[in-house]
Design a protein around this motif. Structure first.
Motif, PDB file in Angstrom:
ATOM      1  N   PRO A  93       0.811  -1.226   0.000  1.00 38.42           N
ATOM      2  CA  PRO A  93       0.000   0.000   0.000  1.00 38.42           C
ATOM      3  C   PRO A  93       0.841   1.272   0.000  1.00 38.42           C
ATOM      4  O   PRO A  93       0.430   2.296  -0.566  1.00 38.42           O
ATOM      5  CB  PRO A  93      -0.833  -0.127   1.288  1.00 38.42           C
ATOM      6  CG  PRO A  93      -0.109  -1.092   2.133  1.00 38.42           C
ATOM      7  CD  PRO A  93       0.572  -2.036   1.218  1.00 38.42           C
ATOM      8  N   LEU A  94       2.031   1.212   0.612  1.00 38.59           N
ATOM      9  CA  LEU A  94       2.893   2.396   0.591  1.00 38.59           C
ATOM     10  C   LEU A  94       3.324   2.732  -0.835  1.00 38.59           C
ATOM     11  O   LEU A  94       3.353   3.907  -1.221  1.00 38.59           O
ATOM     12  CB  LEU A  94       4.123   2.170   1.479  1.00 38.59           C
ATOM     13  CG  LEU A  94       3.944   2.417   2.974  1.00 38.59           C
ATOM     14  CD1 LEU A  94       5.207   2.024   3.730  1.00 38.59           C
ATOM     15  CD2 LEU A  94       3.605   3.879   3.235  1.00 38.59           C
TER      16      LEU A  94
ATOM     17  N   PHE B 100      -8.099   8.736  -7.986  1.00 43.57           N
ATOM     18  CA  PHE B 100      -6.865   8.422  -7.271  1.00 43.57           C
ATOM     19  C   PHE B 100      -7.051   8.593  -5.762  1.00 43.57           C
ATOM     20  O   PHE B 100      -6.529   7.798  -4.967  1.00 43.57           O
ATOM     21  CB  PHE B 100      -5.728   9.313  -7.768  1.00 43.57           C
ATOM     22  CG  PHE B 100      -5.291   9.006  -9.177  1.00 43.57           C
ATOM     23  CD1 PHE B 100      -5.734   7.879  -9.844  1.00 43.57           C
ATOM     24  CD2 PHE B 100      -4.428   9.867  -9.843  1.00 43.57           C
ATOM     25  CE1 PHE B 100      -5.332   7.605 -11.141  1.00 43.57           C
ATOM     26  CE2 PHE B 100      -4.020   9.605 -11.135  1.00 43.57           C
ATOM     27  CZ  PHE B 100      -4.478   8.460 -11.783  1.00 43.57           C
ATOM     28  N   LEU B 101      -7.786   9.619  -5.363  1.00 50.60           N
ATOM     29  CA  LEU B 101      -8.008   9.831  -3.926  1.00 50.60           C
ATOM     30  C   LEU B 101      -8.803   8.681  -3.309  1.00 50.60           C
ATOM     31  O   LEU B 101      -8.556   8.292  -2.167  1.00 50.60           O
ATOM     32  CB  LEU B 101      -8.731  11.160  -3.702  1.00 50.60           C
ATOM     33  CG  LEU B 101      -7.888  12.422  -3.906  1.00 50.60           C
ATOM     34  CD1 LEU B 101      -8.752  13.668  -3.784  1.00 50.60           C
ATOM     35  CD2 LEU B 101      -6.740  12.465  -2.891  1.00 50.60           C
ATOM     36  N   GLU B 102      -9.759   8.135  -4.054  1.00 51.68           N
ATOM     37  CA  GLU B 102     -10.524   6.993  -3.555  1.00 51.68           C
ATOM     38  C   GLU B 102      -9.624   5.771  -3.365  1.00 51.68           C
ATOM     39  O   GLU B 102      -9.710   5.067  -2.349  1.00 51.68           O
ATOM     40  CB  GLU B 102     -11.664   6.667  -4.520  1.00 51.68           C
ATOM     41  CG  GLU B 102     -12.508   5.467  -4.121  1.00 51.68           C
ATOM     42  CD  GLU B 102     -13.213   5.660  -2.787  1.00 51.68           C
ATOM     43  OE1 GLU B 102     -13.491   4.641  -2.117  1.00 51.68           O
ATOM     44  OE2 GLU B 102     -13.463   6.825  -2.394  1.00 51.68           O
ATOM     45  N   ILE B 103      -8.745   5.519  -4.338  1.00 45.76           N
ATOM     46  CA  ILE B 103      -7.827   4.392  -4.213  1.00 45.76           C
ATOM     47  C   ILE B 103      -6.861   4.621  -3.051  1.00 45.76           C
ATOM     48  O   ILE B 103      -6.565   3.694  -2.276  1.00 45.76           O
ATOM     49  CB  ILE B 103      -7.059   4.173  -5.527  1.00 45.76           C
ATOM     50  CG1 ILE B 103      -8.044   3.835  -6.654  1.00 45.76           C
ATOM     51  CG2 ILE B 103      -6.021   3.071  -5.378  1.00 45.76           C
ATOM     52  CD1 ILE B 103      -7.391   3.711  -8.011  1.00 45.76           C
ATOM     53  N   MET B 104      -6.385   5.845  -2.899  1.00 50.01           N
ATOM     54  CA  MET B 104      -5.479   6.161  -1.796  1.00 50.01           C
ATOM     55  C   MET B 104      -6.175   5.966  -0.450  1.00 50.01           C
ATOM     56  O   MET B 104      -5.572   5.479   0.521  1.00 50.01           O
ATOM     57  CB  MET B 104      -4.972   7.594  -1.934  1.00 50.01           C
ATOM     58  CG  MET B 104      -4.039   7.803  -3.129  1.00 50.01           C
ATOM     59  SD  MET B 104      -3.679   9.541  -3.440  1.00 50.01           S
ATOM     60  CE  MET B 104      -2.807   9.986  -1.944  1.00 50.01           C
ATOM     61  N   PHE B 105      -7.449   6.314  -0.387  1.00 54.49           N
ATOM     62  CA  PHE B 105      -8.216   6.118   0.843  1.00 54.49           C
ATOM     63  C   PHE B 105      -8.309   4.629   1.178  1.00 54.49           C
ATOM     64  O   PHE B 105      -8.141   4.223   2.342  1.00 54.49           O
ATOM     65  CB  PHE B 105      -9.617   6.718   0.690  1.00 54.49           C
ATOM     66  CG  PHE B 105     -10.513   6.450   1.865  1.00 54.49           C
ATOM     67  CD1 PHE B 105     -10.405   7.204   3.032  1.00 54.49           C
ATOM     68  CD2 PHE B 105     -11.460   5.437   1.807  1.00 54.49           C
ATOM     69  CE1 PHE B 105     -11.219   6.942   4.110  1.00 54.49           C
ATOM     70  CE2 PHE B 105     -12.278   5.175   2.892  1.00 54.49           C
ATOM     71  CZ  PHE B 105     -12.160   5.934   4.048  1.00 54.49           C
ATOM     72  N   GLN B 106      -8.557   3.795   0.184  1.00 54.64           N
ATOM     73  CA  GLN B 106      -8.645   2.357   0.406  1.00 54.64           C
ATOM     74  C   GLN B 106      -7.303   1.771   0.865  1.00 54.64           C
ATOM     75  O   GLN B 106      -7.253   0.932   1.770  1.00 54.64           O
ATOM     76  CB  GLN B 106      -9.115   1.664  -0.873  1.00 54.64           C
ATOM     77  CG  GLN B 106     -10.538   2.023  -1.294  1.00 54.64           C
ATOM     78  CD  GLN B 106     -10.914   1.400  -2.626  1.00 54.64           C
ATOM     79  OE1 GLN B 106     -10.116   0.695  -3.255  1.00 54.64           O
ATOM     80  NE2 GLN B 106     -12.147   1.667  -3.085  1.00 54.64           N
ATOM     81  N   GLN B 107      -6.228   2.232   0.240  1.00 55.75           N
ATOM     82  CA  GLN B 107      -4.913   1.727   0.627  1.00 55.75           C
ATOM     83  C   GLN B 107      -4.532   2.176   2.039  1.00 55.75           C
ATOM     84  O   GLN B 107      -3.934   1.408   2.812  1.00 55.75           O
ATOM     85  CB  GLN B 107      -3.853   2.190  -0.379  1.00 55.75           C
ATOM     86  CG  GLN B 107      -4.021   1.602  -1.771  1.00 55.75           C
ATOM     87  CD  GLN B 107      -3.865   0.098  -1.779  1.00 55.75           C
ATOM     88  OE1 GLN B 107      -3.079  -0.472  -1.046  1.00 55.75           O
ATOM     89  NE2 GLN B 107      -4.657  -0.558  -2.619  1.00 55.75           N
ATOM     90  N   ALA B 108      -4.866   3.408   2.385  1.00 57.19           N
ATOM     91  CA  ALA B 108      -4.599   3.892   3.743  1.00 57.19           C
ATOM     92  C   ALA B 108      -5.414   3.091   4.763  1.00 57.19           C
ATOM     93  O   ALA B 108      -4.920   2.761   5.846  1.00 57.19           O
ATOM     94  CB  ALA B 108      -4.920   5.380   3.842  1.00 57.19           C
TER      95      ALA B 108
END
Length: 418
Positions: free
Chosen positions: A190-191, A215-223
């Motif tokens: 995820p990093l 991209f923000l949605e994917i970043m939210f899921q990974q975080a």
């Protein structure tokens, strides 16, 4: 009588022949000579074995018995002369076979060479040690340390060997290494995703609102994935920190099940998945309620995540609690309580079942990697049950669903009333 022969024996005249007297004299002289030699040797032994000198090992090997370890006495050829009680208890009759291992024979040869090369002022030769693996009857890692005692007057060569089983320590070291490797891998994924999308937002996608939202949605899921992993790691660490402390609280199973239902109800309210509850009355266990709730939540989560044949297929889960049957050899003793989570999902192949409680182990291809869990849920379950003195039994087959049974020691109702 006619035909019979007769012989005359000369009469004894009272005189002893000279040759007979000489023979008796020689025998008497030899006896006195042997007696004198025996007295000289006895005096020498009394001079050698003074109270200040160590007792030679071949006089009595029993002093190795009180040692808190596996101590074995060998001769220079490697034959076992004596093994103390601890060695017999741990290795039984297999001690001789263990010492015939090539690594053990090499260490014995090194110990004998070290003794033969002793200088005049040295008292003891150095210790020679080796570590080797045995594959049968079960895989084991053994450590052997040997010291060849110096040969002294009237003392034959002896070798002292100390044998220790390091299988558990090596397994723990391997688990720590695997844990760090797996944890770093799980965090790195995820990093890397976050880092890549941040670079994209700062560069080519900086002026594209649609790409930015995606991209923000994917970043939210990974975080969120990283947070779940870290939370699981911290929870596992807390469980292991007090794993040696047995729980003392008396918990009523019906109350525990009510807490579980309150936690999982939102997962079943708006879906085609069903949850049925079957609980016997009057069940009591000595447990940490929060931890047992976590056990059941993890099992239900696994059923929802991995039990579906496809994302559209419904799944039926049964949550149950009952008394263990008397004289059931599947469980440690009578009087326990069995908590169960079963489903009618796609099931798991049998060769995966023994590894499901390993940290970060996930059945290959069981679910889309994007929706896979952390691989720590059943590891947490195992450690919690170890603390409670419980057992986990998993049974499954492809196409026939999965059944998870948790056995916990029951509590005396009189203690709950008191």
């Amino acid at each position: 009588m006619p035909g019979m022969m007769t012989a005359q024996v000369p009469a004894f005249d009272g005189q002893i022949p000279v040759w007979f007297t000489c023979v008796l004299g020689i025998i008497a002289a030899a006896g006195w000579l042997l007696a004198g030699i025996g007295l000289i040797r006895l005096r020498r032994q009394s001079d050698v074995f003074q109270p200040s000198d160590p007792l030679p090992l071949q006089v009595s090997p029993l002093p190795v018995d009180p040692f808190p370890g596996c101590v074995i006495v060998l001769d220079d050829l490697g034959y076992v002369l004596h093994a103390n009680e601890e060695a017999v208890a741990q290795f039984g009759e297999g001690v001789s076979a263990i010492l015939r291992h090539p690594a053990a024979r090499s260490a014995l040869s090194a110990a004998l060479r070290a003794r033969s090369s002793l200088s005049e002022g040295d008292e003891l030769p150095p210790v020679c040690s080796t570590t080797f693996n045995l594959d049968v009857p079960v895989p084991r890692t053994l450590h052997l340390a040997l010291r060849a005692l110096p040969v002294r007057r009237y003392l034959e060569g002896r070798v002292i060997a100390v044998l220790s089983d390091r299988s558990e320590a090596q397994a723990l070291d391997r688990m720590r290494i695997d844990f760090v490797a797996h944890a770093s891998h799980e965090l790195r994924t995820p990093l890397a995703s976050l880092s890549g999308f941040i670079d994209a937002l700062r560069g080519p996608a900086s002026g594209d609102p649609q790409a930015r939202e995606q991209f923000l949605e994917i970043m939210f899921q990974q975080a969120a994935r990283m947070k779940r992993l870290i939370d699981r790691l911290l929870y596992l660490s807390r469980v292991q920190a007090h794993e040696h402390q047995k729980p003392r609280e008396i918990v009523e199973v019906s109350d525990l099940m009510a807490v579980v239902l309150g936690e999982v109800a939102p997962r079943f309210g708006n879906s085609d998945c069903t949850l049925d509850l079957s609980v016997e009355d009057g069940l009591l266990i000595r447990a940490d309620e929060d931890e047992i709730v976590q056990v059941l939540l993890n099992l239900i989560e696994n059923a929802l995540r991995y039990g579906r044949r496809s994302p559209e297929d419904p799944i039926a889960i049964i949550l149950s609690a009952k008394r263990a049957a008397a004289m059931d050899d599947r469980w440690p003793k009578d009087g326990g309580v069995i908590l169960g989570v079963s489903d009618n999902g796609k099931g798991i192949e049998s060769h995966h079942l023994p590894r499901l409680t390993e940290r970060f182990y996930r059945v290959p291809g069981a679910v889309d990697p994007a929706h896979a869990g952390t691989g720590l849920g059943l590891a947490i379950v195992r450690h919690i049950l170890d603390r409670h003195g419980g057992r986990l039994r998993l049974s499954s087959a492809p196409g026939k669903g999965t059944n998870c049974q948790v056995w916990l020691p029951g509590a005396d109702p009189a203690l709950a009333q008191g």
